[in-house]
Design an enzyme around this catalytic site. Structure first.
Site, PDB file in Angstrom:
ATOM      1  N   CYS A 101      -0.426   4.100   2.559  1.00 36.33           N
ATOM      2  CA  CYS A 101      -0.423   3.941   4.010  1.00 36.33           C
ATOM      3  C   CYS A 101      -0.189   2.476   4.365  1.00 36.33           C
ATOM      4  O   CYS A 101       0.928   1.995   4.269  1.00 36.33           O
ATOM      5  CB  CYS A 101      -1.709   4.478   4.633  1.00 36.33           C
ATOM      6  N   SER A 102      -1.215   1.739   4.737  1.00 32.63           N
ATOM      7  CA  SER A 102      -0.997   0.384   5.216  1.00 32.63           C
ATOM      8  C   SER A 102      -2.197  -0.519   4.951  1.00 32.63           C
ATOM      9  O   SER A 102      -2.442  -1.443   5.700  1.00 32.63           O
ATOM     10  CB  SER A 102      -0.693   0.410   6.712  1.00 32.63           C
ATOM     11  N   CYS A 103      -2.955  -0.251   3.889  1.00 32.95           N
ATOM     12  CA  CYS A 103      -4.143  -1.044   3.600  1.00 32.95           C
ATOM     13  C   CYS A 103      -3.749  -2.511   3.418  1.00 32.95           C
ATOM     14  O   CYS A 103      -2.752  -2.822   2.773  1.00 32.95           O
ATOM     15  CB  CYS A 103      -4.842  -0.516   2.349  1.00 32.95           C
ATOM     16  N   CYS A 134       0.887  -1.155   0.000  1.00 30.13           N
ATOM     17  CA  CYS A 134       0.000   0.000   0.000  1.00 30.13           C
ATOM     18  C   CYS A 134       0.925   1.205   0.000  1.00 30.13           C
ATOM     19  O   CYS A 134       1.559   1.497   1.014  1.00 30.13           O
ATOM     20  CB  CYS A 134      -0.915   0.044   1.223  1.00 30.13           C
TER      21      CYS A 134
HETATM   22 FE    FE Z   1      -3.281   2.020   3.019  1.00 35.03          FE
END
Ligand code: FE
Length: 228
Positions: free
Chosen positions: A121-123, A118
């Site tokens: 961010c951190s999906c 991602c």
């Molecule tokens: Fe994300």
């Protein structure tokens, strides 16, 4: 008359410790401040919050995804459904929930290796992999995975044939990806549960490969006495 409890005084029976030192990151401080306000105003319930955190820390994790992968390895019809509609197919195994509403499963083949990132961010596909590892959220992984995926794979100890295509999938708030790794050689006749033991978290992110059949005795605990 009851004395209002300080919002931070909810039962401390959960196992994360509340070190009130200055070692919290800015993000952690902000989260804590937000949690405190939401609790104080009654928008959220402390026990419910703890239950959600505990669920994702202990109950939902890569073993869920491993079951999905193993099923796809032994059941061609399931695999077809999984590739066509990941969300519906993982729900067949009772895995569903937040951050998995639009799950796309990408299949590794002899010609293609898939890897998930991602960049924003951190999906991450929570229902099948749990919470993302720290490196997945790091700026170096997020940028290098797209710029130089083969170098990242080398860092993870994965060397692919030069003619294999590396395909990088950028997760979004909408779509989460799960890599379906290739079934390891030498596993003919293995049960679904035995196969699931070979499926590592990283093999479902694409930064790793499943364990080799030779390296693993199905169903047996690590009792080879190595180092004795
Ligand atoms: Fe994300």
């Amino acid at each position: 008359m009851t004395t209002p409890k300080h919002p931070h005084d909810h039962d401390h029976d959960h196992d994360h410790d509340h070190d009130h030192g200055s070692e919290l990151s800015e993000a952690a401080i902000r989260v804590r401040a937000l949690e405190t306000v939401l609790l104080a105003k009654g928008y959220v319930n402390a026990d419910a919050l703890d239950l959600i955190v505990e669920t994702y820390e202990t109950k939902i994790g890569p073993r869920c995804g491993a079951q999905v992968v193993a099923r796809a390895w032994v059941d061609a019809d399931y695999k077809a459904r999984l590739l066509a509609d990941g969300t519906a197919a993982v729900a067949e195994l009772s895995f569903s929930g937040r951050q998995g509403e639009h799950l796309k499963v990408v299949e590794n083949t002899d010609g293609v290796h898939n890897m998930v990132v991602c960049t924003l961010c951190s999906c991450y596909p929570w229902p099948v992999l749990g919470l993302p590892p720290v490196w997945y959220k790091s700026a170096p992984y997020r940028s290098r995975a797209v710029l130089e995926p083969r170098a990242v794979l080398t860092d993870f100890g994965v060397t692919l044939p030069p003619d294999k295509t590396v395909r990088v999938w950028d997760s979004t708030a909408e779509i989460r990806y799960l890599v379906l790794p290739q079934r390891p050689a030498g596993t003919v006749g293995w049960s679904e549960a035995q196969l699931a033991e070979l499926v590592t978290r990283d093999s479902m992110i694409g930064t790793g490969l499943p364990m080799a059949a030779q390296s693993h005795t199905p169903g047996a605990a690590g009792t080879d006495g190595a180092g004795a």
